[in-house]
Design an enzyme around this catalytic site. Sequence first.
Site, PDB file in Angstrom:
ATOM      1  N   TYR A 125      -1.919   0.527  10.458  1.00 56.36           N
ATOM      2  CA  TYR A 125      -2.513  -0.817  10.541  1.00 56.36           C
ATOM      3  C   TYR A 125      -3.199  -1.020  11.903  1.00 56.36           C
ATOM      4  O   TYR A 125      -4.288  -1.574  11.983  1.00 56.36           O
ATOM      5  CB  TYR A 125      -1.455  -1.896  10.311  1.00 56.36           C
ATOM      6  CG  TYR A 125      -0.780  -1.801   8.950  1.00 56.36           C
ATOM      7  CD1 TYR A 125      -1.500  -1.438   7.821  1.00 56.36           C
ATOM      8  CD2 TYR A 125       0.578  -2.083   8.791  1.00 56.36           C
ATOM      9  CE1 TYR A 125      -0.886  -1.350   6.575  1.00 56.36           C
ATOM     10  CE2 TYR A 125       1.189  -1.998   7.552  1.00 56.36           C
ATOM     11  CZ  TYR A 125       0.463  -1.622   6.454  1.00 56.36           C
ATOM     12  OH  TYR A 125       1.062  -1.535   5.226  1.00 56.36           O
ATOM     13  N   ASN A 176       9.014   0.781  10.227  1.00 58.71           N
ATOM     14  CA  ASN A 176       8.018   1.608   9.533  1.00 58.71           C
ATOM     15  C   ASN A 176       6.870   1.970  10.498  1.00 58.71           C
ATOM     16  O   ASN A 176       5.761   1.450  10.412  1.00 58.71           O
ATOM     17  CB  ASN A 176       7.495   0.860   8.299  1.00 58.71           C
ATOM     18  CG  ASN A 176       6.700   1.761   7.372  1.00 58.71           C
ATOM     19  OD1 ASN A 176       6.311   2.862   7.759  1.00 58.71           O
ATOM     20  ND2 ASN A 176       6.452   1.293   6.164  1.00 58.71           N
ATOM     21  N   GLU A 204       2.831  -8.007   6.080  1.00 54.72           N
ATOM     22  CA  GLU A 204       4.173  -7.918   6.658  1.00 54.72           C
ATOM     23  C   GLU A 204       4.653  -6.492   6.494  1.00 54.72           C
ATOM     24  O   GLU A 204       4.430  -5.899   5.439  1.00 54.72           O
ATOM     25  CB  GLU A 204       5.135  -8.846   5.904  1.00 54.72           C
ATOM     26  CG  GLU A 204       4.996 -10.274   6.334  1.00 54.72           C
ATOM     27  CD  GLU A 204       5.608 -11.251   5.353  1.00 54.72           C
ATOM     28  OE1 GLU A 204       6.291 -10.810   4.405  1.00 54.72           O
ATOM     29  OE2 GLU A 204       5.379 -12.449   5.534  1.00 54.72           O
ATOM     30  N   VAL A 208       0.877  -1.176   0.000  1.00 55.39           N
ATOM     31  CA  VAL A 208       0.000   0.000   0.000  1.00 55.39           C
ATOM     32  C   VAL A 208       0.906   1.215   0.000  1.00 55.39           C
ATOM     33  O   VAL A 208       1.971   1.193   0.630  1.00 55.39           O
ATOM     34  CB  VAL A 208      -0.978  -0.016   1.208  1.00 55.39           C
ATOM     35  CG1 VAL A 208      -0.255  -0.099   2.533  1.00 55.39           C
ATOM     36  CG2 VAL A 208      -1.913   1.189   1.186  1.00 55.39           C
ATOM     37  N   VAL A 252       1.022   5.798  -0.625  1.00 54.50           N
ATOM     38  CA  VAL A 252       0.433   7.096  -0.964  1.00 54.50           C
ATOM     39  C   VAL A 252       1.590   8.002  -1.382  1.00 54.50           C
ATOM     40  O   VAL A 252       2.660   7.993  -0.746  1.00 54.50           O
ATOM     41  CB  VAL A 252      -0.320   7.685   0.253  1.00 54.50           C
ATOM     42  CG1 VAL A 252      -0.737   9.139   0.008  1.00 54.50           C
ATOM     43  CG2 VAL A 252      -1.552   6.839   0.576  1.00 54.50           C
TER      44      VAL A 252
HETATM   45  C1  LIG Z   1       1.871   4.295   5.276  1.00 54.02           C
HETATM   46  C2  LIG Z   1       1.169   5.287   4.339  1.00 54.02           C
HETATM   47  C3  LIG Z   1       0.426   4.507   3.259  1.00 54.02           C
HETATM   48  C4  LIG Z   1       0.172   6.137   5.158  1.00 54.02           C
HETATM   49  O1  LIG Z   1      -0.548   6.948   4.254  1.00 54.02           O
HETATM   50  P1  LIG Z   1      -1.188   8.356   4.696  1.00 54.02           P
HETATM   51  O2  LIG Z   1      -2.133   8.751   3.607  1.00 54.02           O
HETATM   52  O3  LIG Z   1      -0.130   9.323   5.051  1.00 54.02           O
HETATM   53  O4  LIG Z   1      -1.972   7.919   6.015  1.00 54.02           O
HETATM   54  P2  LIG Z   1      -3.222   8.673   6.663  1.00 54.02           P
HETATM   55  O5  LIG Z   1      -3.093  10.147   6.462  1.00 54.02           O
HETATM   56  O6  LIG Z   1      -4.461   8.018   6.190  1.00 54.02           O
HETATM   57  O7  LIG Z   1      -3.019   8.340   8.192  1.00 54.02           O
HETATM   58  C5  LIG Z   1      -3.608   7.185   8.727  1.00 54.02           C
HETATM   59  C6  LIG Z   1      -2.938   6.785  10.024  1.00 54.02           C
HETATM   60  O8  LIG Z   1      -1.588   6.436   9.775  1.00 54.02           O
HETATM   61  C7  LIG Z   1      -0.798   6.826  10.882  1.00 54.02           C
HETATM   62  N1  LIG Z   1       0.131   7.864  10.450  1.00 54.02           N
HETATM   63  C8  LIG Z   1       0.063   8.633   9.328  1.00 54.02           C
HETATM   64  N2  LIG Z   1       1.152   9.452   9.260  1.00 54.02           N
HETATM   65  C9  LIG Z   1       1.884   9.183  10.362  1.00 54.02           C
HETATM   66  C10 LIG Z   1       3.126   9.656  10.847  1.00 54.02           C
HETATM   67  N3  LIG Z   1       3.835  10.584  10.193  1.00 54.02           N
HETATM   68  N4  LIG Z   1       3.608   9.125  12.009  1.00 54.02           N
HETATM   69  C11 LIG Z   1       2.926   8.182  12.693  1.00 54.02           C
HETATM   70  N5  LIG Z   1       1.728   7.684  12.256  1.00 54.02           N
HETATM   71  C12 LIG Z   1       1.229   8.175  11.131  1.00 54.02           C
HETATM   72  C13 LIG Z   1      -1.768   7.359  11.936  1.00 54.02           C
HETATM   73  O9  LIG Z   1      -2.209   6.261  12.709  1.00 54.02           O
HETATM   74  C14 LIG Z   1      -2.882   7.871  11.061  1.00 54.02           C
HETATM   75  O10 LIG Z   1      -4.107   7.933  11.735  1.00 54.02           O
HETATM   76  P3  LIG Z   1      -4.542   9.334  12.426  1.00 54.02           P
HETATM   77  O11 LIG Z   1      -4.450  10.377  11.356  1.00 54.02           O
HETATM   78  O12 LIG Z   1      -5.956   9.025  12.840  1.00 54.02           O
HETATM   79  O13 LIG Z   1      -3.584   9.539  13.544  1.00 54.02           O
HETATM   80  C15 LIG Z   1       2.203   6.292   3.701  1.00 54.02           C
HETATM   81  O14 LIG Z   1       2.974   6.873   4.732  1.00 54.02           O
HETATM   82  C16 LIG Z   1       3.136   5.643   2.692  1.00 54.02           C
HETATM   83  O15 LIG Z   1       2.806   5.529   1.501  1.00 54.02           O
HETATM   84  N6  LIG Z   1       4.345   5.234   3.150  1.00 54.02           N
HETATM   85  C17 LIG Z   1       5.330   4.637   2.244  1.00 54.02           C
HETATM   86  C18 LIG Z   1       4.906   3.258   1.777  1.00 54.02           C
HETATM   87  C19 LIG Z   1       4.745   2.310   2.947  1.00 54.02           C
HETATM   88  O16 LIG Z   1       5.477   2.351   3.925  1.00 54.02           O
HETATM   89  N7  LIG Z   1       3.775   1.396   2.791  1.00 54.02           N
HETATM   90  C20 LIG Z   1       3.521   0.350   3.770  1.00 54.02           C
HETATM   91  C21 LIG Z   1       4.216  -0.869   3.282  1.00 54.02           C
HETATM   92  S1  LIG Z   1       3.967  -2.250   4.391  1.00 54.02           S
END
Ligand SMILES: CC(C)(COP(=O)(O)OP(=O)(O)OC[C@H]1O[C@@H](n2cnc3c(N)ncnc32)[C@H](O)[C@@H]1OP(=O)(O)O)[C@@H](O)C(=O)NCCC(=O)NCCS
Length: 149
Positions: free
Chosen positions: A115, A108, A103, A69, A71
């Site tokens: 999750y 991260n 996994e 996944v 963004v």
């Molecule tokens: C992980 C990822 C998909 C999150 O996407 P995002 O659109 O920024 O997430 P959201 O804005 O929907 O945030 C959802 C939740 O994620 C967590 N989160 C988001 N940004 C965070 C940060 N900087 N630090 C800690 N938690 C965070 C929080 O729990 C948040 O919930 P909350 O807003 O209610 O506190 C994004 O950071 C990403 O693409 N990372 C790189 C790829 C990756 O690591 N993928 C997972 C592979 S297993």
Amino acid sequence: MAELVALSADTLDAAYSVHCTCQSFPWSKNTFADGLSAPYFSYVITAGNDVQGYYLCHQVLDEVTLMDVGVVPSARGQGLGKQLLLHVISESAKRAASMIFLEVRASNHTAVSLYQACGFSHIDVRKNYYPTASGREDACIMRLALTAR
Ligand SMILES: CC(C)(COP(=O)(O)OP(=O)(O)OC[C@H]1O[C@@H](n2cnc3c(N)ncnc32)[C@H](O)[C@@H]1OP(=O)(O)O)[C@@H](O)C(=O)NCCC(=O)NCCS
């Protein structure tokens, strides 16, 4: 307004570029393209014509594995990751899955928080599973039971 649509040949290139910006060790395009058809199901989240995120899942019987996944960095922190995860859960339920596994790199913390916020729990650790720039790191295995929800 963000919209979720199934990954298709039309959005494959854009989704793969997002994957390459999200992962330090990206898959090959061919591996990513496996997400287009069964046993995979995959969606992109778009704003206008722009692909801002995606997920790829693999299903075997009643078990779904979230393979990836992501963004795009400029759209993070706005709830798109959570929208993608909630869609994984609803789509898995629609497909009669009872468990979702994933996994994630132990380092991260952002993804682990996402999750956990969506109901996943840690069930195991695979030691030294992922390559890093300086060696290896552990994978956390997480699970969500859909039947218990
Ligand atoms: C992980 C990822 C998909 C999150 O996407 P995002 O659109 O920024 O997430 P959201 O804005 O929907 O945030 C959802 C939740 O994620 C967590 N989160 C988001 N940004 C965070 C940060 N900087 N630090 C800690 N938690 C965070 C929080 O729990 C948040 O919930 P909350 O807003 O209610 O506190 C994004 O950071 C990403 O693409 N990372 C790189 C790829 C990756 O690591 N993928 C997972 C592979 S297993």
